[in-house]
Scaffold this motif. Sequence first.
Motif, PDB file in Angstrom:
ATOM      1  N   GLU A   9       1.014  -1.340  -0.022  1.00  0.00           N
ATOM      2  CA  GLU A   9       0.435   0.144  -0.325  1.00  0.00           C
ATOM      3  C   GLU A   9       0.911   0.971   0.166  1.00  0.00           C
ATOM      4  OE1 GLU A   9      -3.705   2.510   2.730  1.00  0.00           O
ATOM      5  OE2 GLU A   9      -2.709  -0.129   2.921  1.00  0.00           O
ATOM      6  N   VAL A  10       0.675   2.276  -1.190  1.00  0.00           N
ATOM      7  CA  VAL A  10       1.846   3.199  -1.459  1.00  0.00           C
ATOM      8  C   VAL A  10       0.735   4.470  -0.688  1.00  0.00           C
ATOM      9  CG1 VAL A  10       2.932   4.566  -2.489  1.00  0.00           C
ATOM     10  CG2 VAL A  10       2.672   2.529  -3.134  1.00  0.00           C
ATOM     11  N   CYS A  11       1.186   5.479   0.463  1.00  0.00           N
ATOM     12  CA  CYS A  11       0.506   5.611   1.131  1.00  0.00           C
ATOM     13  C   CYS A  11       0.679   7.033   0.215  1.00  0.00           C
ATOM     14  CB  CYS A  11       1.068   5.763   2.457  1.00  0.00           C
ATOM     15  SG  CYS A  11       0.450   4.511   3.774  1.00  0.00           S
ATOM     16  N   HIS A  12       1.941   7.335   1.083  1.00  0.00           N
ATOM     17  CA  HIS A  12       2.633   8.963   0.967  1.00  0.00           C
ATOM     18  C   HIS A  12       3.929   9.278   0.345  1.00  0.00           C
ATOM     19  CE1 HIS A  12       2.238   9.633   5.081  1.00  0.00           C
ATOM     20  NE2 HIS A  12       2.853  10.417   4.973  1.00  0.00           N
ATOM     21  N   ALA A  13       4.522  10.338   0.059  1.00  0.00           N
ATOM     22  CA  ALA A  13       5.637  10.596   0.298  1.00  0.00           C
ATOM     23  C   ALA A  13       5.892  11.869   0.608  1.00  0.00           C
ATOM     24  CB  ALA A  13       6.455  10.528  -0.536  1.00  0.00           C
ATOM     25  N   SER A  14       7.254  12.843   0.963  1.00  0.00           N
ATOM     26  CA  SER A  14       7.743  13.814   1.278  1.00  0.00           C
ATOM     27  C   SER A  14       9.001  14.293   1.173  1.00  0.00           C
ATOM     28  CB  SER A  14       7.243  13.996   3.130  1.00  0.00           C
ATOM     29  OG  SER A  14       8.132  12.882   3.577  1.00  0.00           O
ATOM     30  N   ASN A  15       8.889  15.455   1.022  1.00  0.00           N
ATOM     31  CA  ASN A  15      10.183  16.374   0.514  1.00  0.00           C
ATOM     32  C   ASN A  15      11.426  15.291  -0.719  1.00  0.00           C
ATOM     33  OD1 ASN A  15      11.926  18.115   0.902  1.00  0.00           O
ATOM     34  ND2 ASN A  15      13.679  17.192   2.353  1.00  0.00           N
ATOM     35  N   LEU A  16      10.419  15.230  -1.293  1.00  0.00           N
ATOM     36  CA  LEU A  16      10.896  14.643  -3.294  1.00  0.00           C
ATOM     37  C   LEU A  16      11.751  15.752  -3.835  1.00  0.00           C
ATOM     38  CD1 LEU A  16       7.771  12.260  -4.796  1.00  0.00           C
ATOM     39  CD2 LEU A  16      10.272  11.753  -2.879  1.00  0.00           C
ATOM     40  N   ARG A  37       5.059  -6.444 -11.782  1.00  0.00           N
ATOM     41  CA  ARG A  37       5.347  -4.996 -11.756  1.00  0.00           C
ATOM     42  C   ARG A  37       3.706  -4.043 -11.222  1.00  0.00           C
ATOM     43  NH1 ARG A  37       9.730  -2.216 -15.594  1.00  0.00           N
ATOM     44  NH2 ARG A  37      10.956  -3.157 -14.028  1.00  0.00           N
ATOM     45  N   HIS A  38       4.416  -3.072 -10.874  1.00  0.00           N
ATOM     46  CA  HIS A  38       3.325  -2.179 -10.681  1.00  0.00           C
ATOM     47  C   HIS A  38       3.345  -0.833  -9.956  1.00  0.00           C
ATOM     48  CE1 HIS A  38       0.370  -5.732 -11.019  1.00  0.00           C
ATOM     49  NE2 HIS A  38       0.451  -6.339  -9.758  1.00  0.00           N
ATOM     50  N   ARG A  39       1.821  -0.499 -11.414  1.00  0.00           N
ATOM     51  CA  ARG A  39       2.564   0.743 -10.750  1.00  0.00           C
ATOM     52  C   ARG A  39       1.340   2.264 -10.316  1.00  0.00           C
ATOM     53  NH1 ARG A  39       3.266   5.236 -15.549  1.00  0.00           N
ATOM     54  NH2 ARG A  39       2.729   6.793 -13.608  1.00  0.00           N
ATOM     55  N   ASN A  52      -2.544   6.619  -1.625  1.00  0.00           N
ATOM     56  CA  ASN A  52      -2.945   5.650  -0.941  1.00  0.00           C
ATOM     57  C   ASN A  52      -3.806   4.838  -1.778  1.00  0.00           C
ATOM     58  OD1 ASN A  52      -3.088   7.087   1.800  1.00  0.00           O
ATOM     59  ND2 ASN A  52      -4.311   8.206   1.081  1.00  0.00           N
ATOM     60  N   GLU A  53      -3.048   4.019  -2.328  1.00  0.00           N
ATOM     61  CA  GLU A  53      -3.396   2.998  -3.677  1.00  0.00           C
ATOM     62  C   GLU A  53      -2.543   1.391  -3.332  1.00  0.00           C
ATOM     63  OE1 GLU A  53      -2.704   3.616  -7.870  1.00  0.00           O
ATOM     64  OE2 GLU A  53      -2.561   5.834  -7.694  1.00  0.00           O
ATOM     65  N   LEU A 127       4.881   3.963   3.512  1.00  0.00           N
ATOM     66  CA  LEU A 127       4.102   2.107   2.601  1.00  0.00           C
ATOM     67  C   LEU A 127       3.764   1.540   4.103  1.00  0.00           C
ATOM     68  CD1 LEU A 127       7.321   1.598   0.313  1.00  0.00           C
ATOM     69  CD2 LEU A 127       5.550   2.335  -0.326  1.00  0.00           C
ATOM     70  N   LYS A 128       2.574   0.384   3.669  1.00  0.00           N
ATOM     71  CA  LYS A 128       2.336  -0.496   4.386  1.00  0.00           C
ATOM     72  C   LYS A 128       2.974  -1.840   3.633  1.00  0.00           C
ATOM     73  CE  LYS A 128      -1.671   1.942   6.430  1.00  0.00           C
ATOM     74  NZ  LYS A 128      -3.021   1.466   7.075  1.00  0.00           N
ATOM     75  N   THR A 129       2.881  -3.072   4.162  1.00  0.00           N
ATOM     76  CA  THR A 129       3.087  -4.312   3.673  1.00  0.00           C
ATOM     77  C   THR A 129       2.916  -5.803   4.196  1.00  0.00           C
ATOM     78  OG1 THR A 129       5.091  -4.954   4.313  1.00  0.00           O
ATOM     79  CG2 THR A 129       5.187  -3.164   2.045  1.00  0.00           C
ATOM     80  N   TYR A 130       1.905  -6.589   3.430  1.00  0.00           N
ATOM     81  CA  TYR A 130       1.087  -7.831   3.788  1.00  0.00           C
ATOM     82  C   TYR A 130       1.001  -8.115   3.390  1.00  0.00           C
ATOM     83  CZ  TYR A 130      -2.904  -5.525   3.304  1.00  0.00           C
ATOM     84  OH  TYR A 130      -3.978  -4.313   2.510  1.00  0.00           O
ATOM     85  N   TYR A 131       0.523  -9.125   3.602  1.00  0.00           N
ATOM     86  CA  TYR A 131       0.061 -10.505   2.982  1.00  0.00           C
ATOM     87  C   TYR A 131      -1.132 -11.541   3.171  1.00  0.00           C
ATOM     88  CZ  TYR A 131       2.334 -13.541   6.195  1.00  0.00           C
ATOM     89  OH  TYR A 131       2.312 -14.901   7.086  1.00  0.00           O
ATOM     90  N   TYR A 132      -2.537 -12.127   2.884  1.00  0.00           N
ATOM     91  CA  TYR A 132      -3.153 -12.732   3.147  1.00  0.00           C
ATOM     92  C   TYR A 132      -3.379 -14.218   1.899  1.00  0.00           C
ATOM     93  CZ  TYR A 132      -5.779 -10.372  -1.102  1.00  0.00           C
ATOM     94  OH  TYR A 132      -6.277 -10.124  -2.034  1.00  0.00           O
TER      95      TYR A 132
END
Length: 959
Positions: A9-16, A37-39, A52-53, A127-132
Amino acid sequence: MPNRKLVVEVCHASNLPPKDGEGSSSPYVEVDFDTQRHRTKTKVRDLNPVWNEKLEFNVSDPDVIDEESVEVSVYTQRRNQQRHLLGRVRIPGVHFKKRGTEGADKVVPYSLERRWFLSPVKGEIFLKTYYYDDVPAKKEDKPKEEKKETPVERKDQEKKQQDNQQKATAPEKKSESKAAATAPAFYTHTETMNFDVHPTNPNLEWEKVTHDLVTPMEYLFVRVVKARDLAAKDVTGSSDPYVELKVGSKKAQTRVVSRSLNPEWNQVFAFDLETFNAGFLEIDCWDKDVVKDDFLGHVSFEIAEIPSRKPPDSPLAPTWYKLEPKKNEKRVKGEIMLAVWIGTQADEAFSEAWQSDTGGLTHTRSKVYLSPKLWYLRVHVIEAQDLTPSKDNRFPEVFVRTELGFQIQRTSVSSTRNTSPSWGEDIFFVAAEPLQEQLVITVLDRVGANKDEVLGIVRIPLSTVPKRADHRPVPAKWYDLEKEKKEGGEKDKEKEKEEKKKDSKFSSRIHLKISLDGGYHVLDESIHYSSDTRPTDKRLWKAPIGVLELGILGATNLLPMKTREGISCTDSYCVAKYGPKWVKTRTVVDNFNPKWNEQYTWEVYDPCTVLTVGVFDNQHLLNGAAEKAQATKDQVIGKVRIRLSTLETEKVYTHSYPLIVLDKSGMKKKGELELAVRFSCSSRWNMMFAYFLPLLPKMHYLHPFHPRQQEQQRNAAMRIVITRLARSEPPIRKEVVEYMLDVDSHMWSLRKSKANWYRIQNVFAGLAAVVRWFKEICEWKNPVTTVLVHVLFLILVWYPELILPTFFLYMFLIGLWHFRFRDRHPPHMDVVLSYANSAEPDELDEEFDVIPTSKAHEIVRMRYDRLRLLAGRIQTVMGDLATQLERFHSFLSWRDPRATTIFICFCLLAAVILYVTPFRVIAILFGVYLLRHPRFRHGMPSVPLNFFRRLPALSDRML
């Protein structure tokens, strides 16, 4: 066995970091896991983007998930369809947690890592990383195990199934439908169908915003479409309705529709919200009468509640509004259809709308113009036959006069003085599309002084003339000559008919080669700051190398240019030219700090071209008969030139340029112009390669014109462009085009002569500095430097193969050193370089004097004497230069026998010595002698110089 899914889960980024040259970036994220690969989506111009994707991946082997890793890369999208890496993160599989456990929903910040050791990377990504485990539903009937298909095989199988379905016949379809109808309800294909949402990858071209170089200006748009069921106020049972709109103190109204209770206007109005501090939009409907207009209804809007609209949204749909009465009015009836919204100058309705800052005048709106396509018309006059002069007892002096519009040229008098003369001369004209004119060729006989007799005329339409892109030969044609037509009575007409019958059997003719040459570029501006160098024929054009974008923001501190009703004012507009495309902004009325905020785009075919932007005061604002009768001209406020080769690609230059004008009274600064310029390159290799190509098309070098012909053709081309643009509506006036093209740049100016002389001095200043440095070396003013020069000289003489590498390495180092002191801003009009700040008033008065002069005889005589003195100095310098050059010829001319004898004996001795002695020894001896210590020098001229000055020249033969 359950299917395991990994979710990133791509939440956000800062200070790029900013990477687009404008202090921003357009980032997106790519996630790679196990060949998948996903974007995410691209966030335009955002250094702190929020996505938030959720990106989901299939885990092929759940047992080894701890050994896998996820690679997250952050890129920025550029305008040339390229991307730039902002940073990446690698997450090991041991950090993956199962959904529902502690810490699985925790957002973890990761610092972006560098791609290389020295890469400038900063910023964080969250980021959030998990599996199910996805457990499939149980099936009643277990199918047989099938071989797993690869994605390629699956696509081939689906394609075959589609082909088979298309080839199926109608009866087969009917049977299939019957079978489906009789099939049991539990037998369905829901188990094989996929109801999930899948990402697609269409070929979408990213288009940049059309107004990203200018400041958005808010306008209140009102579209008045029509009305219905209005009250009848006239005796005839009808009305002459019109609509009046009011925002603050600014009013506007539609046109009057005569005798209609259901009128239609379909007009758009744009009110500048920055100018008016109003809270309501008042719309009144009136009936036009002779004495007093009758009220038909009223509609009011609160501006704070009006919706906003931004392209590319579709236009706002108009709505019916009921007309309401005012306080002191009786009941009204009827409805009016309106569309009201708040937008910017990027709105597509803005260009054709009534605009409050232009005074609501239609001829002051912004427009785009195109210069006419110009061709070189080549007329090769070969010969004429069977001419019939009026007098047979003399040898005719025949010449040919050719005319194309206002262009008139003639050949020389034929050397063969008979009735079949020949010339073999080329004549050139400038022709403009559409080719509707006629080429008129007249054969004349010079009977006496200022008296010519017409022997024949031929008229050739340009539409029949062949076009060519190179110098391939054009077939010559014979054209029958007609006699000059004279106006007369019926008797003269009968005589002409009889003569035509006689001439039909035998007549005079002329032999010509005529062609429209498209391999040249027709210059309508100076080659030193030309904006286009392409040939006329479009088949010879190459692909553009980039795009030039210009944002005309506004001007500040403009001077008053005129008075209206006793009040000083300025009604300014801008004109920009690059290539054949001209743009003219709207005229901002009565404002010393106008804001245009208009953006324009040009395709660039050559980087070594110049963009010209001029500012003018509109003297034809009312466009009335009084202004036309006074023949007033638009006043010049200033001009800016920007050479594209001085701009860095993909960088936005926002600068305020001084508007400087030079006139008879001296130099004046009439304000400042704020521009935003960006030069985008589609291919850097093509742009670099353009520097090695000829500046003009190859026909200019293979078959060049004479310099006098070039000047004549340029004047004709400028006159054609001026005429065509003045015929547009609204026109770009003659004085504006002349100022933009620098029509009078070839006129004599003492100021320009001084400025050019100082430019030459500046060019040779570096060479003079080297000579002074070498003189100091020879005089041993700095012994350490002199010794080092001796050592370098000996090394180069002993190893001559190092001379050229040393020279080019020195040039490279000098270029690197000057890189620190390069210009950070685009160049502009230089007052010091133009010698405008120190020019005398009389010099400026002479520079702006017309031809023929309008000054008194005493002033003209004084200027003539001054010009004679200046020409005398130039004459003396040219004479001295000719004397020195003639002395070189005297070495072997035997004009002075003793000097020639000494010279040839010296040459023989030098040949023997140079043959016997190695070249290195000669070079070392010469260098040591040249760099000898001042103790071994004397102040007298050298022997070779004394010998050279005694050689004779031709100056003693001059009268």
